[in-house]
Design an enzyme around this catalytic site. Structure first.
Site, short mmCIF file in Angstrom:
data_model
loop_
_atom_site.label_atom_id
_atom_site.label_comp_id
_atom_site.label_asym_id
_atom_site.label_seq_id
_atom_site.Cartn_x
_atom_site.Cartn_y
_atom_site.Cartn_z
N HIS A 131 6.69 -2.31 7.11
CA HIS A 131 6.97 -1.40 5.99
C HIS A 131 8.04 -1.99 5.07
O HIS A 131 7.86 -2.05 3.85
CB HIS A 131 7.43 -0.05 6.56
CG HIS A 131 7.84 0.97 5.54
ND1 HIS A 131 7.08 2.08 5.24
CD2 HIS A 131 8.95 1.05 4.74
CE1 HIS A 131 7.69 2.79 4.30
NE2 HIS A 131 8.83 2.19 3.99
N GLU A 132 9.13 -2.48 5.67
CA GLU A 132 10.22 -3.02 4.84
C GLU A 132 9.80 -4.32 4.16
O GLU A 132 10.11 -4.56 2.99
CB GLU A 132 11.48 -3.23 5.67
CG GLU A 132 12.02 -1.96 6.34
CD GLU A 132 12.19 -0.77 5.40
OE1 GLU A 132 12.39 -0.98 4.19
OE2 GLU A 132 12.10 0.38 5.88
N HIS A 157 9.42 9.61 -0.08
CA HIS A 157 8.81 9.55 1.25
C HIS A 157 7.89 10.73 1.51
O HIS A 157 7.25 10.81 2.56
CB HIS A 157 9.88 9.49 2.34
CG HIS A 157 10.79 8.32 2.21
ND1 HIS A 157 11.92 8.35 1.42
CD2 HIS A 157 10.73 7.09 2.75
CE1 HIS A 157 12.53 7.17 1.49
NE2 HIS A 157 11.82 6.39 2.29
N GLU A 183 6.38 3.81 -1.69
CA GLU A 183 6.51 4.15 -0.28
C GLU A 183 5.17 4.07 0.45
O GLU A 183 5.07 3.56 1.57
CB GLU A 183 7.09 5.56 -0.14
CG GLU A 183 8.59 5.57 0.02
CD GLU A 183 9.04 4.74 1.21
OE1 GLU A 183 8.49 4.90 2.32
OE2 GLU A 183 9.93 3.91 1.04
N HIS A 241 7.87 -3.60 1.17
CA HIS A 241 8.70 -3.25 0.00
C HIS A 241 9.04 -4.51 -0.79
O HIS A 241 9.08 -4.49 -2.02
CB HIS A 241 10.00 -2.57 0.44
CG HIS A 241 9.87 -1.09 0.65
ND1 HIS A 241 9.28 -0.24 -0.26
CD2 HIS A 241 10.26 -0.29 1.68
CE1 HIS A 241 9.31 1.01 0.19
NE2 HIS A 241 9.90 1.00 1.38
ZN LIG Z 1 10.31 2.63 2.52
#
Ligand SMILES: [Zn+2]
Ligand SMILES: [Ca+2]
Ligand SMILES: [Ca+2]
Ligand SMILES: [Ca+2]
Ligand SMILES: [Ca+2]
Length: 687
Positions: free
Chosen positions: A333-334, A416, A357, A337
């Protein structure tokens, strides 16, 4: 399988020829025990097979093949891996694997090379030119550079190339593949020097192999030279992040007692994520240049982050009922980003923030599926290994805060929570609506049921939409347009995939009536640091989602600058001061996108010109010089003043004592050692 049958017949013939003629081969009864071949036998058989299946491996007449490895399955199936040379030159990407039946008969081959090689082997540019090109590509100081000729068959049409290996003592080793005809850089890849295989005893992922780096002193550190140098640092026991070091290359003990345990989870997650983007989308690192953000573990929070400013990520130790935030879907997930930051750069607010997100949840989940780790079974949940599921992609409002269905107010939610709309779209696109083994996804607003197209196609569509069509201000309506374009590119405008994208958005409440953003997306330039007198040439970047014609205007530009209708700011800076300019970009329909540019304009000091001066012996004189440097300290240095007169910083005071004509020089210097020189003539007449 006609090819298989042919191969079997040929292989049987070969066996008869090799055996004693008298044995005359009575047919084996089906299912008879056959001892597995030795690796050497398997290799020899495969080599014979290659000669008869040249087309399957895209063989050219002047090639040779070298066995690299042999795998024999328990049932006797063989997999023999070959490297390739062409007229004696190594072929990059020419490797292949021959798969054979237990009796040695050709089954099929795995071949990456797309075309037969036909190129000549005489380079148009020499090794020295190629090396110079490669050293420039390497950037920074290097120690050694050596070139050798190869065939580059990794992508597209195989071509003659120089492979130049450039090394520095950082340590770093970059391979630069330079086209031997044009001198263009075809591609680069990092060398594997120092790469070692260690073991991670992780918290969430079981025991996994880790690629690490051996240090000068023989110890190991969590840096992965095969994947952009991806590294994990620890914040435990200090303010600054420190590399983790280990003597035996076994990391962690599967519990929180050993601080290396969660570091191993993150290092594993980085490798799986890097490989997912590379394998599925051909993307090297987050910027497609091999780079990977540094990762830090052991900060005290139930959270994780990516920070674009430091190009780093952090994975917290958890708390308040959460385990450490180091699971595969969280690491991916990071990392995602960072990919978003390098591509669509979706603004982290409003609907675009929800898309940002969701992009991370989507790729986090796809990496979990790609890794298929038995300790972390794939699912469409986010963060479930922390003990508390953070988000549910099948029906996001199961968490009571996220949105499953688009509404006009969804952009006011936390990013989120608004992400739910796109998570639901993606889940529905991949899996379909209704109840399945993966979840239960009712359609919004009574939209028709959807049959999913699978993770791989859905992932390709999202990736293409993100990297090609989405802009910083894309909203859900715009994301629908972007994914429809991506699906049309990849599968055709009348494909099932394209139709399913439309249906899956409708199932998340985004049908064709939900407006897409109309205004151009304008990229905010970095802070512009200049000196007075600098010539400026700054192109403002903007894109319109519909491709409409766009016009640029600006207010509050620094004095001396102007902007053209197509967004080029030019001129010579005429004054000090920090200025915030507003840039407005308007499309042909009157929709305006806006950004700002911050100008920090300093030195050298601006000194107001001093007029020539006339005085008389014995008459006191005093005057000030006016100088400014945007608040920076300045020092004044005078020379050539008439006797009897002195300079005290900006003040000149005294009584001239000798008649004459005095050329005077004043040098004003700021604390960055930038100077402005002013001269004037002081004529002193006799009394
Ligand atoms: Zn995030
Ligand atoms: Ca150890
Ligand atoms: Ca899982
Ligand atoms: Ca998950
Ligand atoms: Ca427009």
């Amino acid at each position: 399988m006609a090819a298989g049958a042919t191969a079997l017949a040929l292989a049987a013939g070969l066996l008869a020829a090799g055996a004693s003629p008298a044995a005359a081969a009575p047919a084996e009864p089906p299912g008879a025990y056959r001892p597995p071949p030795t690796r050497m036998q398997a290799a020899a058989d495969a080599r014979d097979t290659v000669g008869r299946h040249g087309a399957a491996i895209r063989a050219a007449a002047t090639e040779n093949y070298q066995v690299r490895s042999v795998v024999v399955d328990p049932d006797g199936s063989r997999h023999v891996r070959f490297d390739r040379t062409y007229r004696g030159l190594p072929v990059l990407g020419g490797d292949y694997v021959v798969h054979a039946n237990p009796d040695g008969g050709f089954r099929d081959a795995s071949v990456a090379q797309r075309q037969k090689i036909t190129t000549g082997v005489t380079p148009a540019i020499g090794a020295r030119t190629a090396t110079a090109v490669a050293v420039k590509e390497f950037g920074g100081p290097h120690q050694k550079a050596g070139a050798h000729l190869v065939i580059d068959a990794v992508q597209g049409t195989p071509a003659l190339a120089w492979q130049v290996v450039v090394t520095s003592d950082e340590p770093r080793e970059l391979n630069v593949v330079v086209d031997a005809r044009s001198g263009a850089v075809r591609r680069t890849f990092e060398g594997l020097r120092g790469a070692e295989t260690g073991t991670g005893r992780t918290l969430y992922n079981g025991e996994v192999p880790l690629t690490t780096t051996r240090r000068e002193d023989g110890s190991y550190t969590l840096a992965d030279p095969a994947r952009g140098g991806a590294r994990v640092l620890s914040l435990r026991g200090g303010d600054s992040a420190e590399p983790l070091v280990d003597a035996d290359n076994v990391w962690g003990d599967g519990t929180l007692a050993d601080p290396a345990t969660v570091a191993a989870d993150v290092h594993y997650g980085l490798a799986e994520t890097y490989d997912y983007f590379k394998d599925q989308h051909g993307r090297s690192g987050v910027r497609d240049d091999g780079s990977v953000p540094g990762a830090q573990v052991h900060f005290d929070d139930a959270n994780a982050y990516f920070d674009a400013f430091c190009f780093c990520m952090g994975f917290g130790d958890g708390g308040s009922g959460y385990g450490p935030f180091v699971s595969l879907d969280i690491v991916a997930h990071e990392y995602a980003h960072a990919v978003t930051d390098a591509t669509a750069d979706l603004i982290y607010d409003g609907e675009s923030g929800g898309l940002n997100e969701a992009t991370s949840d989507i790729f986090g989940t796809l990496v979990e599926f790609a890794a298929d780790n038995p300790q972390d079974r794939p699912d469409y949940l986010v963060g479930e290994k922390t003990g508390v599921t953070l988000r549910y992609m099948d029906d996001p409002d199961r968490d009571f805060t996220s949105a499953s269905c688009w509404s006009p107010s969804v952009g006011y939610l936390d990013v989120h929570e608004s992400s739910g709309v796109a998570n639901k779209f993606f889940y529905t696109l991949a899996v379909g609506s209704g109840e399945t083994a993966w979840g239960n996804s009712p359609t919004c607003n009574g939209a028709p049921a959807v049959t999913g197209i699978g993770n791989e196609a859905a992932g390709r569509i999202w990736y293409r939409a993100l990297t090609v069509y989405m802009l910083s201000n894309t909203n859900f309506g715009g994301a629908r347009e972007a994914t429809l374009k991506a699906a049309a590119d990849l599968y055709g405008a009348s494909s099932v995939e394209h139709t399913t994208v439309d249906a899956a958005w409708a199932a998340a409440g985004v049908d064709g009536t939900v407006p897409a953003q109309q205004e151009p997306a304008v990229t905010r330039p970095d802070v512009q640091q200049h000196l007075v007198g600098d010539a400026v040439n700054l192109r403002i970047q903007a894109r319109d989602p519909q491709g409409d014609e766009i016009t640029f205007t600006a207010t509050d530009l620094p004095r001396g600058l102007s902007i053209s209708a197509d967004g080029l700011i030019t001129g010579t800076i005429a004054a000090h001061g920090s200025t915030l300019s507003t840039i407005t970009v308007t499309d042909s329909g009157g929709h305006a996108g806006v950004t700002t540019v911050y100008w920090a304009i300093t030195g050298p000091p601006v000194v107001r010109p001093i007029e020539d001066r006339v005085g008389v012996v014995g008459e006191e004189d005093v005057f000030f010089v006016i100088a400014s440097d945007d608040g920076i300290e300045m020092t004044y240095s005078w020379s050539g003043l008439p006797p009897g007169v002195d300079g005290y910083d900006s003040l000149v005071w005294g009584t001239p004592q000798e008649p004459g004509v005095y050329p005077v020089t004043l040098t004003v210097t700021d604390d960055e050692q930038r100077s402005t020189v002013v001269t004037f003539t002081w004529t002193v007449n006799p009394a």
